[in-house]
Each structure stands twice: as C-alpha cells, then as structure tokens.
Design a protein around this motif. Structure first.
Motif, PDB file in Angstrom:
ATOM      1  N   LEU A   1      -7.031   0.244  -6.432  1.00 46.73           N
ATOM      2  CA  LEU A   1      -8.043   0.578  -5.446  1.00 46.73           C
ATOM      3  C   LEU A   1      -7.590   1.774  -4.624  1.00 46.73           C
ATOM      4  CD1 LEU A   1      -7.689  -2.793  -5.498  1.00 46.73           C
ATOM      5  CD2 LEU A   1      -9.536  -2.660  -3.844  1.00 46.73           C
ATOM      6  N   CYS A   2      -8.565   2.523  -4.128  1.00 45.69           N
ATOM      7  CA  CYS A   2      -8.306   3.629  -3.209  1.00 45.69           C
ATOM      8  C   CYS A   2      -9.187   3.442  -1.981  1.00 45.69           C
ATOM      9  CB  CYS A   2      -8.616   4.960  -3.877  1.00 45.69           C
ATOM     10  SG  CYS A   2      -8.412   6.402  -2.791  1.00 45.69           S
ATOM     11  N   LEU A   3      -8.582   3.514  -0.785  1.00 46.85           N
ATOM     12  CA  LEU A   3      -9.297   3.342   0.467  1.00 46.85           C
ATOM     13  C   LEU A   3      -9.157   4.599   1.318  1.00 46.85           C
ATOM     14  CD1 LEU A   3      -8.449   0.375  -0.520  1.00 46.85           C
ATOM     15  CD2 LEU A   3      -8.611  -0.264   1.883  1.00 46.85           C
ATOM     16  N   GLU A   4     -10.107   4.791   2.191  1.00 48.23           N
ATOM     17  CA  GLU A   4     -10.018   5.856   3.177  1.00 48.23           C
ATOM     18  C   GLU A   4      -9.143   5.373   4.326  1.00 48.23           C
ATOM     19  OE1 GLU A   4     -13.067   9.104   4.936  1.00 48.23           O
ATOM     20  OE2 GLU A   4     -13.668   7.021   5.220  1.00 48.23           O
ATOM     21  N   LEU A   5      -8.128   6.142   4.677  1.00 51.62           N
ATOM     22  CA  LEU A   5      -7.187   5.719   5.708  1.00 51.62           C
ATOM     23  C   LEU A   5      -7.859   5.547   7.061  1.00 51.62           C
ATOM     24  CD1 LEU A   5      -4.266   5.158   6.630  1.00 51.62           C
ATOM     25  CD2 LEU A   5      -3.988   7.625   6.958  1.00 51.62           C
ATOM     26  N   ALA A   6      -8.785   6.426   7.404  1.00 51.57           N
ATOM     27  CA  ALA A   6      -9.395   6.389   8.740  1.00 51.57           C
ATOM     28  C   ALA A   6     -10.279   5.172   8.947  1.00 51.57           C
ATOM     29  CB  ALA A   6     -10.195   7.669   8.977  1.00 51.57           C
ATOM     30  N   THR A   7     -10.977   4.741   7.885  1.00 51.44           N
ATOM     31  CA  THR A   7     -12.004   3.699   8.053  1.00 51.44           C
ATOM     32  C   THR A   7     -11.737   2.417   7.284  1.00 51.44           C
ATOM     33  OG1 THR A   7     -13.305   4.520   6.182  1.00 51.44           O
ATOM     34  CG2 THR A   7     -13.734   5.514   8.352  1.00 51.44           C
ATOM     35  N   GLY A   8     -10.892   2.471   6.260  1.00 47.30           N
ATOM     36  CA  GLY A   8     -10.692   1.320   5.394  1.00 47.30           C
ATOM     37  C   GLY A   8     -11.755   1.173   4.328  1.00 47.30           C
TER      38      GLY A   8
ATOM     39  N   PRO B   1       0.839  -1.204   0.000  1.00 49.33           N
ATOM     40  CA  PRO B   1       0.000   0.000   0.000  1.00 49.33           C
ATOM     41  C   PRO B   1       0.869   1.247   0.000  1.00 49.33           C
ATOM     42  CG  PRO B   1       0.083  -0.972   2.194  1.00 49.33           C
ATOM     43  CD  PRO B   1       0.801  -1.918   1.288  1.00 49.33           C
ATOM     44  N   VAL B   2       0.380   2.301  -0.642  1.00 50.25           N
ATOM     45  CA  VAL B   2       1.024   3.621  -0.570  1.00 50.25           C
ATOM     46  C   VAL B   2       0.009   4.600   0.000  1.00 50.25           C
ATOM     47  CG1 VAL B   2       2.679   3.192  -2.411  1.00 50.25           C
ATOM     48  CG2 VAL B   2       0.445   4.155  -2.974  1.00 50.25           C
ATOM     49  N   VAL B   3       0.506   5.606   0.713  1.00 55.55           N
ATOM     50  CA  VAL B   3      -0.375   6.495   1.474  1.00 55.55           C
ATOM     51  C   VAL B   3       0.036   7.936   1.243  1.00 55.55           C
ATOM     52  CG1 VAL B   3      -1.281   7.050   3.760  1.00 55.55           C
ATOM     53  CG2 VAL B   3      -0.588   4.702   3.236  1.00 55.55           C
ATOM     54  N   LEU B   4      -0.967   8.800   1.075  1.00 55.32           N
ATOM     55  CA  LEU B   4      -0.758  10.240   1.018  1.00 55.32           C
ATOM     56  C   LEU B   4      -1.977  10.907   1.623  1.00 55.32           C
ATOM     57  CD1 LEU B   4       0.905  12.684   0.068  1.00 55.32           C
ATOM     58  CD2 LEU B   4      -0.266  12.522  -2.130  1.00 55.32           C
ATOM     59  N   GLY B   5      -1.759  11.760   2.619  1.00 52.78           N
ATOM     60  CA  GLY B   5      -2.898  12.396   3.282  1.00 52.78           C
ATOM     61  C   GLY B   5      -3.784  11.359   3.946  1.00 52.78           C
ATOM     62  N   GLU B   6      -5.066  11.381   3.617  1.00 51.64           N
ATOM     63  CA  GLU B   6      -6.037  10.477   4.243  1.00 51.64           C
ATOM     64  C   GLU B   6      -6.482   9.373   3.307  1.00 51.64           C
ATOM     65  OE1 GLU B   6      -6.806  10.579   7.458  1.00 51.64           O
ATOM     66  OE2 GLU B   6      -5.318  12.188   7.541  1.00 51.64           O
ATOM     67  N   ARG B   7      -5.639   9.022   2.336  1.00 51.43           N
ATOM     68  CA  ARG B   7      -5.995   7.988   1.366  1.00 51.43           C
ATOM     69  C   ARG B   7      -4.917   6.921   1.284  1.00 51.43           C
ATOM     70  NH1 ARG B   7      -9.826  10.457   2.252  1.00 51.43           N
ATOM     71  NH2 ARG B   7     -11.192  11.656   0.859  1.00 51.43           N
ATOM     72  N   VAL B   8      -5.342   5.706   0.936  1.00 55.69           N
ATOM     73  CA  VAL B   8      -4.457   4.565   0.735  1.00 55.69           C
ATOM     74  C   VAL B   8      -4.746   4.003  -0.653  1.00 55.69           C
ATOM     75  CG1 VAL B   8      -3.706   2.309   1.588  1.00 55.69           C
ATOM     76  CG2 VAL B   8      -4.620   4.009   3.197  1.00 55.69           C
ATOM     77  N   TRP B   9      -3.692   3.654  -1.391  1.00 51.67           N
ATOM     78  CA  TRP B   9      -3.871   3.045  -2.711  1.00 51.67           C
ATOM     79  C   TRP B   9      -3.075   1.748  -2.783  1.00 51.67           C
ATOM     80  CZ3 TRP B   9      -3.045   8.141  -1.710  1.00 51.67           C
ATOM     81  CH2 TRP B   9      -3.968   9.067  -2.218  1.00 51.67           C
TER      82      TRP B   9
END
Length: 418
Positions: free
Chosen positions: A89-96, A67-75
């Motif tokens: 895919l793109c996920l919300e970091l706080a909730t998944g 996974p890679v992360v920037l701000g509040e998103r995970v890809w």
C-alpha cells in the motif's frame, strides 16, 4: 489529447516529487542504517487515540512490517491471514489517504505460519522511484513507488522459513541484499536492483552442530559498515554472525555466539559491532570488527545473556545500549563495557523495537502500551500511552511525527501546525 495525457502527467509529477526528496526520511527497517535513530526529529511526548493524532488509516489483513517513508509518501505491506494474497500500500503522509493498494503476489499453498508471526513481517526498502518489497521465499519485487506497478519480481528462491518470513531487505550500491535462513536452506543473495537478476549468491558455511533445521533458521536483517576503508556486510544467522568483505562477498571474520532465531539488525559505533544473537548463551555480543577468521576468542569485547530481547532490537545512543525484551524489562548498558546501568520492569511483551529522537525513547509492548522515557543513565519516564490496539511493528519517526502501526491501522501522531 490533453485529457488522455493528464494521468501520465500526474504520475510524472508524483514520481518527480519522490525522486527530488533530499534524503529518505525512514527508508528501511528501523530507518536509515537500521539504527532506529532520528537525531533531527521532535515527535510529541504525549499522544494517543484522542490526543495529538493527525490521522488513523485502517489497514486490511495482517502484517508486522514497519512503514517506510520518502518525501510525502508512506508505504507498507500486508497479507491475508491465510497468506494467499500478499499486498503493498501507498499512503499520503499529510492525510493518511490511500493512494494505491495492490496485491503483489498470490500464493496457492502457503506454508505454516506461527501465530506470533505474519506473512508480511518483512519491512520494505524505498529509494527515489522504487519500492522493494519482500515476502521471504514467497516473492521479492521491485515496484514503481508512484504507481505500485511491478518493475521486476523473483519467486524462484527456495527456503522454508517454517514459522513465516521476517528478514528485511537492504540496498547497497546496485544490490538488493536479502537473507534466506530457513530450516532447509540457508544463504544470502545480492540482486541487481535494476533488473532483479542474481548478482551473487553466498551459501552459509556454518557448522550448526545439529541436524534439526529448526535450530538453523534466523530472521535478521543485515547491515553494511566500513572499517579501515573496507566495506563489511554484517550478516547475523543462527549460531554465527559473519562479516563478508565487499564487493567480493568473501567471509572476513565470524563470531560464534550460538543460538537461533536471530532477528535484530547489527549496530555499529565505529569501534564495536553489537549483535543480538537470538536464543542462546551469548545473546548480546560486542565484537571489534578488525579481525580475520573466527574471532570468538580474540575480538569479543563483552557478551551478555540476561535481559536481552529475542525479537526487539537494541538502540545505541551516546555510548549506551537500550533494550526492551520479551519479558517486559527495559535495560540500559554501557556500550563499551556491557555494564548494566539500570533495568526497569515495564510489563508486557516487546516485539516492536524501540526508536529514539530528541533524547527520548519510544517503546511499545504488544498490548499497545507505549512508554516514552529519557535516554539517560537512570530510568526517567516521561509519558505512558494507551493505544488499546495490538502493536507488533516497529514505529517510524518522520519529522516531528511518529508513525505507529497497530494490528488494524496506521497512526500518525504529531502536533497540529497552526
């Protein structure tokens, strides 16, 4: 009118939030600079499926990419087991929660993939507004990070990786740099990251010493360093690692370590470059990067062939090199001399690379056993984790949390804030 504009407004807000992130939290394979180090984070020591788990999100398909992360998103990327659909895919970091999930490429006739690999083993690179995904010669694309929309794509590079793709892209300035070290063609390219146009292409000028293409392939991710004011692209391949002077992309120096299947990004401590050369007698080499031409006999500080991983990359921390290898052995070496400080048999097979934060090292073997141990001159285990899910992807460390991709899901481990 207001209703029709609302979705566009939402996308602008999301894109703005991504663009305003101060620094990429974990923007590429093994994080910033490809080192696996996050000096400011403090993830939990104890965690597991039922302990300090913030969320678990199922991920379809098969993929070893991190996974890679920037701000509040995970890809992250994934692929069908047969390689016919390659997705991001793109996920919300706080909730998944999954924000978008789309097929980037469809492949009519995928080539052979070894059971130890996947069609989505190349880790993406993210920067404000843009996600660069790479699936070897099956395709490279730049996606809108907020929506997943394709901004440009390339599918015209010919290189048969034979056992499946694995080298990850990096960004340097205005270039997206990608390795193609296949059994038939071996080269690297720099693409204009805005348009995808080829800025330059450099063929490998390596004497492999064999006609067998299987001994010419590699899966390594490059790295850019600066030495005496000169930018160097350190580019591991089969048999040799070559440093190219930038921006000319001309060979500056090379080390002939032998071997095949080089997979790990190089490390640099300001004095020595540390190269993991894959299967070969000089599997781990420390080289001084201020030479010219073939520096095998002049600039090698030390080299080692024992207890060196073939897939998992080393960690460089406070003058020590830490490794976890394919036979389940963890080792610590003095980075200046190569002297072994300790070895410890942990068990299992390590494909994922270890990562570190807060003076702790986090390492997972393929069976999903996690080992948390102190970054010290003697082995000191702090915790042992049982995920009961296969782990082939290198974790990411974001803030005070740890993102671990298993064969079926992505976990985020951390302590709930009160």
């Amino acid at each position: 009118m207001i209703r029709s504009c609302f979705p566009a407004l939402v996308l602008l807000i999301v894109a703005g939030a991504i663009a305003q992130a101060d620094e990429p939290a974990w923007n590429r394979f093994r994080g910033p600079e490809g080192t696996g180090v996050n000096q400011t984070a403090n993830p939990p020591v104890e965690f597991g499926p039922d302990q300090n788990v913030l969320w678990r999100t199922a991920v379809h398909g098969r993929g070893w990419s991190s996974p890679v992360v920037l701000g509040e998103r995970v890809w992250l990327t994934t692929a069908t087991d047969d390689g016919r659909r390659l997705s991001a895919l793109c996920l919300e970091l706080a909730t998944g929660d999954v924000l978008w999930d789309r097929v980037v490429f469809e492949v009519a006739e995928p080539r052979f993939r070894h059971p130890t690999n996947s069609y989505a083993s190349c880790t993406s690179f993210v920067e404000p507004g843009r996600l660069y995904v790479h699936f070897g010669s099956y395709g490279t694309a730049c996606l809108d990070a907020a929506t997943g929309a394709t901004l440009w794509e390339r599918r015209d590079f010919v290189s048969d990786d034979f056992r499946g793709p694995a080298s990850s892209p990096i960004v340097h300035g205005e270039w997206l740099i990608v390795h193609f070290d296949g059994v038939d063609h071996q080269f690297l390219v720099g693409l204009d990251k805005q348009t995808g146009a080829t800025a330059w292409r450099r063929e490998r000028d390596i004497d492999y010493g064999v006609d067998n293409g299987d001994l010419k392939k590699a899966y390594a991710t490059p790295r850019v360093i600066e030495v005496d004011g000169v930018a160097q692209l350190i580019s591991p391949a089969a048999v040799e690692t070559i440093a190219y002077k930038l921006p000319e992309v001309e060979p500056l120096w090379r080390i002939r370590h032998g071997g095949m299947n080089a997979a790990a990004p190089p490390l640099f401590d300001g004095e020595r470059v540390y190269v993991t050369g894959g299967v070969g007698p000089m599997s781990l080499v420390a080289v001084r990067p201020n030479g010219h031409g073939d520096v095998t006999d002049t600039q090698v500080a030390w080299n080692e062939g024992r207890n060196v991983p073939q897939r998992s990359g080393p960690l460089l921390l406070e003058g020590r090199l830490y490794t976890t290898d394919d036979r389940g052995i963890a080792a610590c070496r003095d980075a200046a001399t190569g002297e072994a400080l300790w070895t410890k048999r942990l068990g299992g097979t390590f494909w994922a690379s270890p990562v570190t934060a807060a003076g702790r090292i986090y390492a997972f073997n393929q069976a999903g056993e996690g080992f948390v141990f102190a970054a010290e001159d003697a082995y000191r285990e702090l915790a042992r984790i049982e995920l009961d899910e296969e782990v082939n992807a290198t974790p990411a460390i974001v803030g005070d949390t740890l993102l671990v991709r298993t064969i079926d899901a992505l976990y985020r481990f951390g302590v709930e804030k009160e």
